[in-house]
Design an enzyme around this catalytic site. Sequence first.
Site, PDB file in Angstrom:
ATOM      1  N   ASP A 129       0.818  -1.213   0.000  1.00  0.00           N
ATOM      2  CA  ASP A 129       0.000   0.000   0.000  1.00  0.00           C
ATOM      3  C   ASP A 129       0.855   1.268   0.000  1.00  0.00           C
ATOM      4  N   CYS A 184     -17.107  -9.619 -14.639  1.00  0.00           N
ATOM      5  CA  CYS A 184     -18.254  -8.860 -14.122  1.00  0.00           C
ATOM      6  C   CYS A 184     -19.494  -9.099 -14.986  1.00  0.00           C
ATOM      7  N   CYS A 190     -22.735  -3.382  -7.692  1.00  0.00           N
ATOM      8  CA  CYS A 190     -21.913  -2.459  -6.894  1.00  0.00           C
ATOM      9  C   CYS A 190     -22.230  -1.015  -7.247  1.00  0.00           C
ATOM     10  N   CYS A 237     -15.739   1.892   4.121  1.00  0.00           N
ATOM     11  CA  CYS A 237     -17.019   1.407   3.603  1.00  0.00           C
ATOM     12  C   CYS A 237     -16.762   0.103   2.851  1.00  0.00           C
ATOM     13  N   CYS A 240     -19.705  -1.726  -1.690  1.00  0.00           N
ATOM     14  CA  CYS A 240     -19.571  -2.193  -3.082  1.00  0.00           C
ATOM     15  C   CYS A 240     -18.879  -3.553  -3.149  1.00  0.00           C
ATOM     16  N   CYS A 244     -21.244  -7.722  -3.959  1.00  0.00           N
ATOM     17  CA  CYS A 244     -20.690  -8.378  -5.152  1.00  0.00           C
ATOM     18  C   CYS A 244     -20.891  -9.897  -5.087  1.00  0.00           C
TER      19      CYS A 244
HETATM   20  C1  B12 Z   1      -5.964   5.880  -3.537  1.00  0.00           C
HETATM   21  C2  B12 Z   1      -6.541   4.598  -2.993  1.00  0.00           C
HETATM   22  C3  B12 Z   1      -7.850   4.619  -2.515  1.00  0.00           C
HETATM   23  C4  B12 Z   1      -8.781   5.809  -2.754  1.00  0.00           C
HETATM   24  C5  B12 Z   1      -9.237   5.781  -4.237  1.00  0.00           C
HETATM   25  C6  B12 Z   1      -9.732   4.400  -4.662  1.00  0.00           C
HETATM   26  C7  B12 Z   1      -9.742   4.171  -6.169  1.00  0.00           C
HETATM   27  N1  B12 Z   1     -10.578   3.279  -6.628  1.00  0.00           N
HETATM   28  O1  B12 Z   1      -8.968   4.788  -6.867  1.00  0.00           O
HETATM   29  C8  B12 Z   1      -9.899   5.544  -1.704  1.00  0.00           C
HETATM   30  C9  B12 Z   1      -9.539   6.283  -0.417  1.00  0.00           C
HETATM   31  C10 B12 Z   1     -11.310   5.962  -2.112  1.00  0.00           C
HETATM   32  C11 B12 Z   1      -9.740   4.048  -1.489  1.00  0.00           C
HETATM   33  C12 B12 Z   1     -10.756   3.238  -1.027  1.00  0.00           C
HETATM   34  C13 B12 Z   1     -10.626   1.886  -0.798  1.00  0.00           C
HETATM   35  N2  B12 Z   1      -9.499   1.157  -0.853  1.00  0.00           N
HETATM   36 CO1  B12 Z   1      -7.827   1.864  -1.551  1.00  0.00          CO
HETATM   37  N3  B12 Z   1      -6.213   2.347  -2.351  1.00  0.00           N
HETATM   38  C14 B12 Z   1      -5.760   3.416  -2.950  1.00  0.00           C
HETATM   39  C15 B12 Z   1      -4.350   3.217  -3.526  1.00  0.00           C
HETATM   40  C16 B12 Z   1      -3.336   3.888  -2.569  1.00  0.00           C
HETATM   41  C17 B12 Z   1      -4.167   3.733  -4.974  1.00  0.00           C
HETATM   42  C18 B12 Z   1      -5.302   3.323  -5.935  1.00  0.00           C
HETATM   43  C19 B12 Z   1      -5.214   4.064  -7.248  1.00  0.00           C
HETATM   44  O2  B12 Z   1      -4.190   4.006  -7.911  1.00  0.00           O
HETATM   45  N4  B12 Z   1      -6.261   4.808  -7.616  1.00  0.00           N
HETATM   46  C20 B12 Z   1      -6.270   5.594  -8.825  1.00  0.00           C
HETATM   47  C21 B12 Z   1      -7.366   5.095  -9.732  1.00  0.00           C
HETATM   48  C22 B12 Z   1      -7.409   5.898 -11.015  1.00  0.00           C
HETATM   49  O3  B12 Z   1      -6.985   3.779 -10.041  1.00  0.00           O
HETATM   50  P1  B12 Z   1      -7.977   2.525  -9.989  1.00  0.00           P
HETATM   51  O4  B12 Z   1      -9.256   2.909  -9.343  1.00  0.00           O
HETATM   52  O5  B12 Z   1      -7.238   1.360  -9.388  1.00  0.00           O
HETATM   53  O6  B12 Z   1      -8.267   2.319 -11.505  1.00  0.00           O
HETATM   54  C23 B12 Z   1      -7.325   1.782 -12.411  1.00  0.00           C
HETATM   55  C24 B12 Z   1      -8.003   0.705 -13.276  1.00  0.00           C
HETATM   56  O7  B12 Z   1      -9.321   0.473 -12.890  1.00  0.00           O
HETATM   57  C25 B12 Z   1      -7.856   1.218 -14.659  1.00  0.00           C
HETATM   58  N5  B12 Z   1      -9.026   1.458 -15.473  1.00  0.00           N
HETATM   59  C26 B12 Z   1      -9.511   2.632 -15.845  1.00  0.00           C
HETATM   60  N6  B12 Z   1     -10.504   2.471 -16.714  1.00  0.00           N
HETATM   61  C27 B12 Z   1     -10.645   1.159 -16.908  1.00  0.00           C
HETATM   62  C28 B12 Z   1     -11.517   0.437 -17.707  1.00  0.00           C
HETATM   63  C29 B12 Z   1     -11.443  -0.963 -17.725  1.00  0.00           C
HETATM   64  C30 B12 Z   1     -12.367  -1.730 -18.606  1.00  0.00           C
HETATM   65  C31 B12 Z   1     -10.498  -1.622 -16.880  1.00  0.00           C
HETATM   66  C32 B12 Z   1     -10.426  -3.119 -16.842  1.00  0.00           C
HETATM   67  C33 B12 Z   1      -9.631  -0.885 -16.084  1.00  0.00           C
HETATM   68  C34 B12 Z   1      -9.718   0.491 -16.104  1.00  0.00           C
HETATM   69  O8  B12 Z   1      -7.157   2.450 -14.630  1.00  0.00           O
HETATM   70  C35 B12 Z   1      -6.951   2.922 -13.351  1.00  0.00           C
HETATM   71  C36 B12 Z   1      -5.529   3.482 -13.244  1.00  0.00           C
HETATM   72  O9  B12 Z   1      -4.556   2.530 -12.875  1.00  0.00           O
HETATM   73  C37 B12 Z   1      -4.222   1.646  -3.513  1.00  0.00           C
HETATM   74  C38 B12 Z   1      -2.817   1.094  -3.222  1.00  0.00           C
HETATM   75  C39 B12 Z   1      -1.918   1.168  -4.435  1.00  0.00           C
HETATM   76  N7  B12 Z   1      -0.698   1.548  -4.206  1.00  0.00           N
HETATM   77  O10 B12 Z   1      -2.334   0.868  -5.546  1.00  0.00           O
HETATM   78  C40 B12 Z   1      -5.220   1.235  -2.397  1.00  0.00           C
HETATM   79  C41 B12 Z   1      -6.082  -0.041  -2.628  1.00  0.00           C
HETATM   80  C42 B12 Z   1      -6.576   0.015  -4.044  1.00  0.00           C
HETATM   81  N8  B12 Z   1      -7.199   0.110  -1.719  1.00  0.00           N
HETATM   82  C43 B12 Z   1      -7.593  -0.993  -1.221  1.00  0.00           C
HETATM   83  C44 B12 Z   1      -8.739  -1.120  -0.382  1.00  0.00           C
HETATM   84  C45 B12 Z   1      -8.873  -2.414   0.406  1.00  0.00           C
HETATM   85  C46 B12 Z   1      -9.690  -0.078  -0.313  1.00  0.00           C
HETATM   86  C47 B12 Z   1     -11.073  -0.125   0.344  1.00  0.00           C
HETATM   87  C48 B12 Z   1     -11.800  -1.456   0.221  1.00  0.00           C
HETATM   88  C49 B12 Z   1     -10.957   0.284   1.832  1.00  0.00           C
HETATM   89  C50 B12 Z   1     -12.280   0.403   2.576  1.00  0.00           C
HETATM   90  N9  B12 Z   1     -12.947  -0.676   2.919  1.00  0.00           N
HETATM   91  O11 B12 Z   1     -12.717   1.479   2.864  1.00  0.00           O
HETATM   92  C51 B12 Z   1     -11.797   1.018  -0.432  1.00  0.00           C
HETATM   93  C52 B12 Z   1     -12.453   0.469  -1.717  1.00  0.00           C
HETATM   94  C53 B12 Z   1     -13.094   1.503  -2.580  1.00  0.00           C
HETATM   95  C54 B12 Z   1     -13.066   1.088  -4.059  1.00  0.00           C
HETATM   96  N10 B12 Z   1     -14.174   0.620  -4.590  1.00  0.00           N
HETATM   97  O12 B12 Z   1     -12.000   1.194  -4.692  1.00  0.00           O
HETATM   98  C55 B12 Z   1      -6.761  -2.166  -1.713  1.00  0.00           C
HETATM   99  C56 B12 Z   1      -7.547  -2.942  -2.781  1.00  0.00           C
HETATM  100  C57 B12 Z   1      -7.400  -4.452  -2.716  1.00  0.00           C
HETATM  101  C58 B12 Z   1      -8.146  -5.134  -3.851  1.00  0.00           C
HETATM  102  N11 B12 Z   1      -8.335  -6.436  -3.694  1.00  0.00           N
HETATM  103  O13 B12 Z   1      -8.525  -4.540  -4.838  1.00  0.00           O
HETATM  104  C59 B12 Z   1      -5.470  -1.455  -2.245  1.00  0.00           C
HETATM  105  C60 B12 Z   1      -4.794  -2.137  -3.406  1.00  0.00           C
HETATM  106  C61 B12 Z   1      -4.503  -1.352  -1.028  1.00  0.00           C
HETATM  107  C62 B12 Z   1      -3.775  -2.671  -0.773  1.00  0.00           C
HETATM  108  N12 B12 Z   1      -2.476  -2.701  -0.929  1.00  0.00           N
HETATM  109  O14 B12 Z   1      -4.359  -3.669  -0.440  1.00  0.00           O
HETATM  110  N13 B12 Z   1      -8.521   3.623  -1.847  1.00  0.00           N
HETATM  111  S1  SF4 Z   2     -20.929  -6.363  -8.079  1.00  0.00           S
HETATM  112 FE1  SF4 Z   2     -19.012  -7.458  -8.475  1.00  0.00          FE
HETATM  113  S2  SF4 Z   2     -19.406  -8.679 -10.336  1.00  0.00           S
HETATM  114 FE2  SF4 Z   2     -21.016  -7.129 -10.184  1.00  0.00          FE
HETATM  115  S3  SF4 Z   2     -20.235  -5.456 -11.435  1.00  0.00           S
HETATM  116 FE3  SF4 Z   2     -19.655  -5.020  -9.336  1.00  0.00          FE
HETATM  117  S4  SF4 Z   2     -17.616  -5.847  -9.118  1.00  0.00           S
HETATM  118 FE4  SF4 Z   2     -18.472  -6.746 -10.989  1.00  0.00          FE
HETATM  119  S1  SF4 Z   3     -19.839   1.579  -1.979  1.00  0.00           S
HETATM  120 FE1  SF4 Z   3     -17.657   1.518  -2.600  1.00  0.00          FE
HETATM  121  S2  SF4 Z   3     -17.380   3.322  -3.880  1.00  0.00           S
HETATM  122 FE2  SF4 Z   3     -19.314   3.604  -2.801  1.00  0.00          FE
HETATM  123  S3  SF4 Z   3     -18.808   4.765  -0.984  1.00  0.00           S
HETATM  124 FE3  SF4 Z   3     -18.659   2.610  -0.397  1.00  0.00          FE
HETATM  125  S4  SF4 Z   3     -16.483   2.019  -0.757  1.00  0.00           S
HETATM  126 FE4  SF4 Z   3     -16.865   3.975  -1.827  1.00  0.00          FE
END
Ligand code: B12
Ligand code: SF4
Ligand code: SF4
Length: 316
Positions: A129, A184, A190, A237, A240, A244
């Site tokens: 992380d 998905c 979600c 939270c 989402c 799933c």
């Molecule tokens: C910043 C961050 C957050 C932020 C932003 C989250 C986000 N989705 O970006 C906040 C504070 C909201 C957050 C929340 C949570 N987080 Co967080 N977070 C991070 C962190 C530090 C960076 C993530 C990141 O790069 N975000 C930037 C966005 C742009 O990237 P992305 O959402 O991953 O999207 C990428 C792809 O989806 C892709 N993409 C874009 N368009 C498309 C289209 C298609 C078709 C596809 C396939 C892909 C794709 O491009 C993006 C750029 O890389 C990582 C750790 C790390 N170093 O990676 C942990 C991490 C992602 N978090 C984690 C966790 C556990 C959570 C929470 C569950 C915590 C909680 N219970 O509250 C929530 C989940 C919310 C959610 N639905 O994501 C875990 C996820 C584990 C997993 N199995 O996925 C990580 C990996 C930490 C860890 N080392 O375990 N988090």
């Molecule tokens: S609930 Fe799970 S399987 Fe359904 S769209 Fe969201 S991430 Fe994908």
């Molecule tokens: S459902 Fe997922 S995306 Fe929405 S507020 Fe909760 S952690 Fe964030």
Amino acid sequence: MNPQDLARLTKATAAELGFDACGITNLSGSRYAVALDDWLAAGRHGEMLYMRRQARQRQHPADVWPAARSVVVVLHNYYHEPPAKPDPYLVSRYAQDIDYHHVIGEKLRRLGVTIVTAAGEGAFRVYVDSGPLPERELASRAGLGWLAKNTMLIHPGLGSFTFIASVLTDVELAKDAPFEADRCGSCTRCLEACPTDAFPTPHVLDATRCVSYLTIEARSDVPAPLRADVGDNLFGCDICQEVCPWNVRFARETAEPRYRPRPASQWPTLEEILALDAEAFERRFGDTAIERSRLSGLQRNARVVLENRRRETGGD
Ligand code: B12
Ligand code: SF4
Ligand code: SF4
């Protein structure tokens, strides 16, 4: 040892250390560099300025350590049933007991030592992380699952309640095939269940609306239009993920005792949280991920949850 044998040994050691899945990939450039630029340009990172500062490294993970030849990505399942607390506020599962950074860091170092010892030379660095790596993308590229519509990395046999961590090494290890499928399908549960409507489109999360951001990362107060939607969520939270189908079907109790929630009696009520001072906060939460919000953040959240309860019971 050759790269294939080293990869086999790495995976066997990861399993012995208690990791639930392990894959190996390289540090080539991110496939989603443009998506990250768009996300930042739209301001979806809010106050998380480190996301802007680290963008280049997330897009080009080899910059993190140019000598690295392999990245070993592991998943650690932290799922468990929530504790029956006297006060029903919600704390996301990952923060209900000891801070996972401590648990995983120690295991990762042991994994790194095994790799370089078996190789006869080399170095390693561990990341959980903390570093500027696109962890979910690397996990998917290492064959561990797909990037889902809720942006989580979902492993087909574990679901998404997993931490992701990595060991970078300059040792050459055999790589795994990426996980190419998107499982998905037509599901959108979600996206519909998110209380703050934080997904502008599938696969994109507007962090500034996400309860996890509002209650953990943000230092400012929860904006008025979103306060009611935070509901009973005191810290983070899980909604989402809970809805799933992959979690409904595959999430199973963690084997790591340190991830199980502390006993119900050890959770303060919201009123008690409001009365904590810095020392008492440190005693209660110093070893958990809750520390990240600081006392001021936790008390801010407690006020929002209390406000929501009063509104629901007609007291406001
Ligand atoms: C910043 C961050 C957050 C932020 C932003 C989250 C986000 N989705 O970006 C906040 C504070 C909201 C957050 C929340 C949570 N987080 Co967080 N977070 C991070 C962190 C530090 C960076 C993530 C990141 O790069 N975000 C930037 C966005 C742009 O990237 P992305 O959402 O991953 O999207 C990428 C792809 O989806 C892709 N993409 C874009 N368009 C498309 C289209 C298609 C078709 C596809 C396939 C892909 C794709 O491009 C993006 C750029 O890389 C990582 C750790 C790390 N170093 O990676 C942990 C991490 C992602 N978090 C984690 C966790 C556990 C959570 C929470 C569950 C915590 C909680 N219970 O509250 C929530 C989940 C919310 C959610 N639905 O994501 C875990 C996820 C584990 C997993 N199995 O996925 C990580 C990996 C930490 C860890 N080392 O375990 N988090
Ligand atoms: S609930 Fe799970 S399987 Fe359904 S769209 Fe969201 S991430 Fe994908
Ligand atoms: S459902 Fe997922 S995306 Fe929405 S507020 Fe909760 S952690 Fe964030």
